[in-house]
Design a protein around this motif. Structure first.
Motif, short mmCIF file in Angstrom:
data_model
loop_
_atom_site.label_atom_id
_atom_site.label_comp_id
_atom_site.label_asym_id
_atom_site.label_seq_id
_atom_site.Cartn_x
_atom_site.Cartn_y
_atom_site.Cartn_z
N GLU A 59 72.51 45.16 31.98
CA GLU A 59 71.74 44.12 32.55
C GLU A 59 71.82 43.09 33.41
O GLU A 59 70.73 42.31 34.16
CB GLU A 59 70.34 43.86 31.42
CG GLU A 59 71.12 42.99 30.37
CD GLU A 59 71.73 43.83 29.17
OE1 GLU A 59 71.68 43.31 28.16
OE2 GLU A 59 71.89 44.90 29.48
N GLU A 60 73.05 42.65 33.22
CA GLU A 60 73.48 41.42 34.00
C GLU A 60 74.04 41.73 35.12
O GLU A 60 74.78 41.02 36.01
CB GLU A 60 74.46 40.65 33.11
CG GLU A 60 73.55 39.91 31.65
CD GLU A 60 72.69 38.81 32.16
OE1 GLU A 60 72.58 38.54 33.50
OE2 GLU A 60 71.91 38.59 31.41
N LEU A 61 74.31 43.13 35.42
CA LEU A 61 75.20 43.51 36.78
C LEU A 61 74.56 43.21 38.17
O LEU A 61 75.12 42.91 39.04
CB LEU A 61 75.39 45.00 36.68
CG LEU A 61 76.20 45.42 35.67
CD1 LEU A 61 76.25 46.99 35.72
CD2 LEU A 61 77.68 45.09 35.70
N GLY A 62 73.31 42.85 38.22
CA GLY A 62 72.55 42.36 39.23
C GLY A 62 72.97 41.19 39.65
O GLY A 62 72.77 40.75 40.92
N ARG A 63 73.52 40.23 38.55
CA ARG A 63 74.05 38.79 39.32
C ARG A 63 75.24 39.23 40.25
O ARG A 63 75.63 38.23 40.93
CB ARG A 63 74.45 37.96 38.01
CG ARG A 63 73.10 37.88 37.14
CD ARG A 63 73.44 37.21 35.85
NE ARG A 63 73.64 35.80 36.07
CZ ARG A 63 74.18 34.94 34.85
NH1 ARG A 63 73.83 35.16 33.54
NH2 ARG A 63 74.46 33.63 35.10
N PHE A 64 76.07 40.37 40.00
CA PHE A 64 77.10 40.23 40.69
C PHE A 64 76.98 40.60 42.25
O PHE A 64 77.45 40.49 43.20
CB PHE A 64 78.04 41.49 40.09
CG PHE A 64 78.67 40.94 38.99
CD1 PHE A 64 80.10 40.33 39.09
CD2 PHE A 64 78.41 41.01 37.65
CE1 PHE A 64 80.71 40.03 38.01
CE2 PHE A 64 79.01 40.65 36.47
CZ PHE A 64 80.25 40.24 36.81
N VAL A 65 75.60 41.71 42.07
CA VAL A 65 75.26 41.87 43.75
C VAL A 65 74.78 40.59 44.51
O VAL A 65 75.12 40.24 45.38
CB VAL A 65 74.00 42.72 43.50
CG1 VAL A 65 73.52 43.20 45.02
CG2 VAL A 65 74.17 44.03 42.87
N GLU A 66 74.06 39.53 43.69
CA GLU A 66 73.62 38.49 44.15
C GLU A 66 74.98 37.66 44.71
O GLU A 66 74.92 37.28 46.03
CB GLU A 66 72.90 37.38 43.23
CG GLU A 66 71.75 38.12 42.83
CD GLU A 66 70.99 37.45 41.71
OE1 GLU A 66 71.32 36.43 41.52
OE2 GLU A 66 69.93 37.71 41.37
N THR A 67 75.92 37.59 44.08
CA THR A 67 77.29 36.94 44.35
C THR A 67 77.99 37.58 45.56
O THR A 67 78.43 36.92 46.47
CB THR A 67 78.34 37.10 43.10
OG1 THR A 67 77.88 36.03 42.17
CG2 THR A 67 79.74 36.27 43.55
N ILE A 68 77.92 38.98 45.50
CA ILE A 68 78.49 39.56 46.98
C ILE A 68 77.64 39.33 47.98
O ILE A 68 78.50 39.14 49.32
CB ILE A 68 78.70 41.22 46.57
CG1 ILE A 68 79.50 41.42 45.25
CG2 ILE A 68 79.15 41.83 47.92
CD1 ILE A 68 79.36 42.72 44.67
N ARG A 69 76.65 39.49 48.01
CA ARG A 69 75.65 39.13 49.14
C ARG A 69 75.75 37.81 49.72
O ARG A 69 75.60 37.38 50.91
CB ARG A 69 74.12 39.62 48.89
CG ARG A 69 74.16 41.21 48.78
CD ARG A 69 72.55 41.43 48.23
NE ARG A 69 72.64 43.08 48.31
CZ ARG A 69 71.39 43.67 47.61
NH1 ARG A 69 70.48 43.13 47.17
NH2 ARG A 69 71.61 44.98 47.60
N GLY A 70 75.96 36.66 48.65
CA GLY A 70 75.86 35.52 49.04
C GLY A 70 77.07 35.03 49.81
O GLY A 70 77.30 34.37 50.79
N VAL A 71 78.27 35.71 49.23
CA VAL A 71 79.65 35.41 49.88
C VAL A 71 79.97 36.15 51.32
O VAL A 71 80.41 35.73 52.16
CB VAL A 71 80.66 35.84 48.81
CG1 VAL A 71 82.14 35.65 49.58
CG2 VAL A 71 80.52 34.96 47.62
N MET A 72 79.61 37.50 50.95
CA MET A 72 79.78 38.19 52.29
C MET A 72 78.73 38.21 53.57
O MET A 72 78.80 38.77 54.48
CB MET A 72 80.04 39.64 52.05
CG MET A 72 81.16 39.86 51.00
SD MET A 72 82.74 38.95 51.46
CE MET A 72 83.04 40.26 52.96
#
Length: 211
Positions: A59-72
């Protein structure tokens, strides 16, 4: 000519975290350019893998999506696969994928990039442009000797290669900066999630019984 410990000692004296020096050395060793990469302006493949202590729940994997989109700065597409996360680019000629999965007591982070499409386009466009230019020059100056015609052809080839290499090298510099930054951000997210989830996983000690 310095060892890692010597470089870390110098960095510490200058107020630089020795851990940053170790990470930089590890990155340079794992991405030492091959002969082909030096000739063509950079590698066509990247791969970085790191395991961070602590398990990240689904349920916390969505936070990695936010991180990737923010950096890239790229929306991409994300889906959960076997309890982990897989994120991919959707439009760029350089295909990038990020995988986050929990293994044992750690979270495995993997970033890979295939720049084959970018390499093809970087060299194709200049080649077409220079051969059009070469055809125009041939019609204008009408080289009537074989050496003159060959000189014109090789001049076009050299110009196309130099231009393509310049374009591809700019992309190489971008990836060399972006990938370590992305891995650092993913690592920070994994550690933050693991730290936040730790209190929930701990079982409180039983109350002491009164005599």
């Amino acid at each position: 000519g310095l060892t890692l410990s010597e470089m870390q000692q110098i960095a510490a004296e200058a107020g630089i975290d020795p851990e940053l020096v170790a990470r930089a050395v590890a990155f340079l060793k794992s991405h030492r350019p091959s002969t082909a990469a030096r000739i063509f302006g950079g590698p066509d493949q990247y791969r970085m893998v790191k395991t961070v202590p602590g398990v990240v729940p689904e349920e916390e994997l969505g936070r990695f999506v936010e991180t990737i989109r923010g950096v890239m700065d790229h929306q991409g597409s994300a889906e959960q696969v076997f309890g982990g996360l897989e994120w991919k680019t959707t439009t760029d000629p350089s295909r990038m994928s990020v995988n986050v999965s929990s293994r044992d007591d750690g979270t495995r982070l993997e970033v890979s990039v295939d720049r084959g499409g970018s390499a093809f386009l970087s060299y194709l466009a200049p080649t077409i442009g220079f051969f059009i230019l070469g055809a125009a020059l041939a019609g204008a100056i009408d080289p009537d000797t074989v050496p003159g015609a060959l000189a014109l052809v090789f001049s076009c080839l050299g110009g196309a290669f130099a231009t393509g290499r310049s374009i591809f090298s700019r992309g190489t510099r971008k990836w060399n900066e972006a990938l370590p930054r992305l891995m650092d951000a993913l690592t920070a997210t994994a550690k933050r999630v693991a730290r936040e989830r730790a209190p929930e996983d701990e079982t409180p000690p039983p109350p002491e019984s009164e005599p």
